[in-house]
Design an enzyme around this catalytic site. Structure first.
Site, short mmCIF file in Angstrom:
data_model
loop_
_atom_site.label_atom_id
_atom_site.label_comp_id
_atom_site.label_asym_id
_atom_site.label_seq_id
_atom_site.Cartn_x
_atom_site.Cartn_y
_atom_site.Cartn_z
N HIS A 51 11.37 13.18 17.62
CA HIS A 51 10.67 12.98 16.36
C HIS A 51 11.60 13.08 15.16
CE1 HIS A 51 10.20 17.24 14.95
NE2 HIS A 51 10.14 17.54 16.23
N GLU B 28 5.18 14.37 14.14
CA GLU B 28 5.06 15.32 15.26
C GLU B 28 4.62 16.69 14.77
OE1 GLU B 28 6.45 18.40 18.17
OE2 GLU B 28 6.96 18.16 16.06
#
Length: 340
Positions: free
Chosen positions: A63, A201
């Protein structure tokens, strides 16, 4: 790897505002990609052909976003109220410098002075509503002209080495995974690989759902960081892992039970190639794997993480040797998957 990671961590990319990170990664990946696209949630999805044609079978994910803050309103006397984006540790926010918006307006997080706190107040973790950002404005109008509600804020922390092997900076979570994937993109790959640099995320693995749904892989390896919790203040039975002892290969965490076959593959590859490795001794945390695993008919998932101290704080600490060994282990994993 060191310089690349330092560049990545210096960029600001709070969840939902990953553009600067995404643009940098896209520019780095473009010369090596066979296909590249950005989806509606802001994920950057890069496909690169390898020696063995396997299509979308294998996904690597890391992420781009980091924890930070977002302005909610300005007070009449020019201070900014805000909320945190992601799970920021409020205990360490006081007095920390931040920058706001694309113009990087400087500010500092403040609250009532310690001399004015009661003894009971001093024992408590400050609530978010007791904090504010001081940007040097003297009125609501001046403050809103500099940073209106909805403006993102990021912590300020210059990357620098600690000792011979450790590295201190913001956003190690998860620019380490992004750096590993960028290094792999520059290499000749043993099989086709889809790389997902995911968004959001830190606010619930939101980007990973869209990325995995569109790619539909059979196998996914998530490259992440994880809470070290090896400080002297942590009870022995609650320590998770430690920087410098190798990549963390997870069998389970707070969001995922990992594919046992992939876990054993990673363990075998590490041991056969003299790569130090560890696993979590206390189950906690979670990452994009929990969302990827549940996509469509299900995906076999594994995770390799770097142990990092002070996650979700303005400054974190990790080990360069762990970062390099994560790259080595992932490279071996790709070669192994090409034989499947």
């Amino acid at each position: 790897m060191r310089e690349l990671l330092k560049e990545l961590c210096a960029l600001n990319g709070v969840s939902g505002d990953e553009k600067a990170v995404r643009d940098f990664i896209a520019a780095q990946a473009a010369p090596y990609a066979d296909d590249m696209r950005t989806d509606a949630l802001g994920n950057l999805i890069v496909f690169k052909k390898g020696k063995k044609a396997t299509g979308n079978r294998l996904l690597l994910a890391a992420h781009m976003d980091e924890v930070g803050l977002i302005v909610t309103r300005a007070t009449e006397d020019g201070f900014l109220r805000f909320d945190f984006v992601g799970g920021v540790d409020r205990r360490v926010a006081l007095g920390k410098p931040v920058v706001l918006g694309p113009d990087k307006i400087p500010g500092v997080i403040g609250m009532k002075a310690i001399h004015m706190l009661s003894r009971e107040d001093m024992k408590k973790v400050p609530k978010t509503e007791s904090l504010y950002i001081d940007i040097g404005a003297s009125s609501k109008e001046e403050a809103e002209a500099m940073a209106e509600p909805g403006t993102y804020g990021a912590f300020v922390c210059e990357g620098e080495p600690l000792g011979s092997d450790f590295f201190k900076t913001k956003a190690i979570d998860d620019r380490v995974g992004c750096a590993v994937m960028l290094k792999l993109l520059q290499e000749e790959l043993p099989l086709d690989v889809t790389f997902a640099f995911t968004a959001q995320e830190e606010v619930g693995t939101r980007g990973a759902f869209a990325a995995a749904f569109s790619v539909t892989p059979e196998v996914a390896l998530v490259l992440e960081t994880t809470t070290a919790a090896d400080s002297p203040a942590v009870e022995e039975h609650r320590k998770v892992c430690a920087p410098g002892k190798g990549p963390v290969i997870s069998y389970m965490d707070g969001g995922t039970i990992y594919d046992r076959g992939l876990f054993e593959d990673l363990r075998r590859l590490a041991e056969d190639n003299n790569i130090p490795w560890q696993t979590k001794e206390y189950l906690a945390g979670g990452n994009d794997a929990r969302t990827i695993q549940r996509t469509k008919a299900g995906v076999r998932v594994a995770a390799v993480s770097a142990a990092v101290r002070y996650l979700h704080a303005p400054a974190s600490v990790g080990s360069f040797s762990d970062f390099e060994n994560t790259l080595k282990l992932t490279r071996l994993f790709l070669a192994d998957q090409a034989t499947k």
